[in-house]
Design a protein around this motif. Sequence first.
Motif, mmCIF file in Angstrom:
data_model
loop_
_atom_site.group_PDB
_atom_site.id
_atom_site.type_symbol
_atom_site.label_atom_id
_atom_site.label_comp_id
_atom_site.label_asym_id
_atom_site.label_seq_id
_atom_site.Cartn_x
_atom_site.Cartn_y
_atom_site.Cartn_z
ATOM 1 N N VAL A 102 0.744 -1.184 0.054
ATOM 2 C CA VAL A 102 0.260 -0.070 -0.146
ATOM 3 C C VAL A 102 0.792 1.248 -0.241
ATOM 4 O O VAL A 102 0.845 2.254 -0.782
ATOM 5 C CB VAL A 102 -1.071 -0.069 1.130
ATOM 6 N N THR A 113 0.916 4.552 -2.314
ATOM 7 C CA THR A 113 0.536 5.891 -2.138
ATOM 8 C C THR A 113 2.090 6.849 -2.220
ATOM 9 O O THR A 113 2.122 8.000 -2.544
ATOM 10 C CB THR A 113 0.249 6.150 -0.689
ATOM 11 N N HIS A 138 -4.909 10.612 2.361
ATOM 12 C CA HIS A 138 -4.850 8.853 2.591
ATOM 13 C C HIS A 138 -4.201 8.377 1.406
ATOM 14 O O HIS A 138 -3.513 7.335 1.524
ATOM 15 C CB HIS A 138 -6.345 8.185 2.733
ATOM 16 N N TRP A 139 -4.590 8.710 0.179
ATOM 17 C CA TRP A 139 -3.850 8.284 -1.052
ATOM 18 C C TRP A 139 -2.346 8.760 -1.178
ATOM 19 O O TRP A 139 -1.925 7.995 -1.852
ATOM 20 C CB TRP A 139 -4.587 9.047 -2.067
ATOM 21 N N GLN A 160 -3.073 5.598 8.224
ATOM 22 C CA GLN A 160 -3.881 5.224 7.197
ATOM 23 C C GLN A 160 -3.787 5.475 5.784
ATOM 24 O O GLN A 160 -4.515 6.285 5.037
ATOM 25 C CB GLN A 160 -5.276 5.817 7.703
ATOM 26 N N HIS A 193 -4.056 4.586 1.816
ATOM 27 C CA HIS A 193 -5.249 4.079 1.412
ATOM 28 C C HIS A 193 -5.095 4.134 -0.147
ATOM 29 O O HIS A 193 -4.790 5.139 -0.979
ATOM 30 C CB HIS A 193 -6.402 4.826 1.726
ATOM 31 N N LYS A 222 -9.228 -6.517 -1.525
ATOM 32 C CA LYS A 222 -9.638 -5.540 -0.483
ATOM 33 C C LYS A 222 -10.538 -6.366 0.087
ATOM 34 O O LYS A 222 -11.548 -6.950 -0.447
ATOM 35 C CB LYS A 222 -10.206 -4.349 -0.881
#
Length: 428
Positions: free
Chosen positions: A133, A137, A166-167, A173, A175, A209
Motif C-alpha cells: 500500500v 501511495t 490517505h492516497w 491510514q 489508502h 480488499k
Amino acid sequence: MKTELLTERVALFQGDAAQVAQVLAPSSIDAIVTDPPAGIGLMDKEWDGDRGGREQWVAWLAGVMREALHVLKPGGHALVWALPRTSHWTATALEDAGFEVRDIVMHLFGTGFPKSLDVSKAIDKQKDNREAVLAVTRWIAEARNRAGLTNAQIDAFFGFNGMAGHWTSQGAQPHVPHEDYWPALLELLGVNELPEAIRSLAEGLISDKGKPGPDWFRRPVTGTHKEAAAGQRWLANNGLRSTPAPSSRRDIPATDAARQWQGWGTALKPAAEHWILARKPLVGTVAKNVLVHRTGALNIDGCRSSTEGKERWPSHVTFGEEAATHLSAEVPRFFYVAKPSRAERHAGVGHNFHPTVKPVGLMRWLCRLVTPPGGTVLDLFTGSGTTGIAALAEGFEFVGIEREPEYLALARARIEHALKQVRGEVTP
Ligand SMILES: C[S@@+](CC[C@H](N)C(=O)[O-])C[C@H]1O[C@@H](n2cnc3c(N)ncnc32)[C@H](O)[C@@H]1O
C-alpha cells in the motif's frame, strides 16, 4: 401532526415526537413511558473516537424531551428505555431537557446474542500488505509533487474532504484509490501511463480488499457451530452451499499468536435493558405536588410482588422469563414477566412486523408504577403500540406519537383489538 385515531381514551398522532408541545396542552400528561430508537445508526462515528454521533444523539433526545417536559404535569415521571452501553447518554439528555434523574430500572432477560469479535480469528485474518500500500501511495505523492499539486487541490477536484491525504500518506491510514478514480487521477496528475509495477500492485490490492490474509485459509476446519448447522443444512439441501460459511465454521487457530488469544473476545452477552426513571421538577413538596397535580410519587403498593404471603417492595430490577428460570429461588422477590408470546405480539394485526416489540406485562408494570389512577400515559415513540395496550389494560388514557405510518397502522390495529378486549367484545 396528523391525528390518526381518537376515542375517549386514546389519541394517536403520526409525526415527529419533537412537535409534541404543538399538539398537546401544557401540563396535560401524567406520565411518559417510552422506548426511543437506540440511535446506533447515528453512533457509527462514535466508535472511531469522533464524539459527533454522541453529541448529535444526546442533543436530539434532549430536544424531544424538552418539548415533552412542557406537556407533562409538575412532578410527572418519565420512564425512558436505554441500552446499558449508552444509558448515560439517555440520562444526560433527560437532565439537559430539565428532568431530574431518579433511578434506573434494570430489566434482565436471557435471550441476547453477544456481538463479540473473535480475537483469535481476527489475528489469523490479518493481512500484512502495508508495504505494498505504501509503495502505491508513495508513487501518488511523488506524481502529485511533480505535477505541482496539493492534496487540497486533489480533494477539491474529486469533491472529497481529506481523501487525498490517505492516497498519499506515508504514515497513518494509507489508502489505495478505488479503481473508478484511477483514470481521472492519472489525468489530473498529467501521467499517461501508470508504471507496470505500480499498476499490478494497485490491482492486486484492490481485488484483495476485504479478503482475509493467507493464515486464515490455513485454519483447519473442524465442523460447524451448532446454532449455524441447521441453516447450513438447509442451504446444502437446497443446493445453495456445500461448505460452511466462514462465519459459521468451527475451526482452530493457524498461528501461534492466534492460539495465544483463543477464547478472547470484545463483548459480553447482553442480558439487561435499562429504563431511566426521571421526574419533572416538583412544585413545592412531594405532598403539595401530589395533592395539586396527582403526580410526583411512585405507586409502591400497586407494583409489589408477593411471595410466601409477603408483599415485597418493588425493586429496580425486573426479570424476563428466561432470566427468571435460572434464578427461581430468588425471582419471586422481583417483578417478573414473560417475553411477548406470538399471540400477544400479533393480536389484532395478523402479523406484527415491528422489530422491537416490548412485552405487555412489563409495560403494564412500568405504566402502573408512575401513573396516578385514571391518568394519561404518553408514548413519544409508539412503534407497534405496546405501551398503549398496557396503559389501557391498567385503566389509563393513552396518547401515542409515531413517525412511520406503517408502524402507526400496527399500533392502531393492536390498540383497537385491546380496547375490544377491555370491553369484553373479544376474548384475550
Ligand atoms: C424502539 S421503537 C418502539 C417500539 C415499541 N415499544 C413497540 O413495542 O412496538 C421506536 C419507534 O420510534 C419511532 N420514531 C423514530 N424517530 C421518531 C420521531 N422523531 N418521532 C416519532 N417516532 C419516531 C420509530 O419509527 C420506531 O417505531
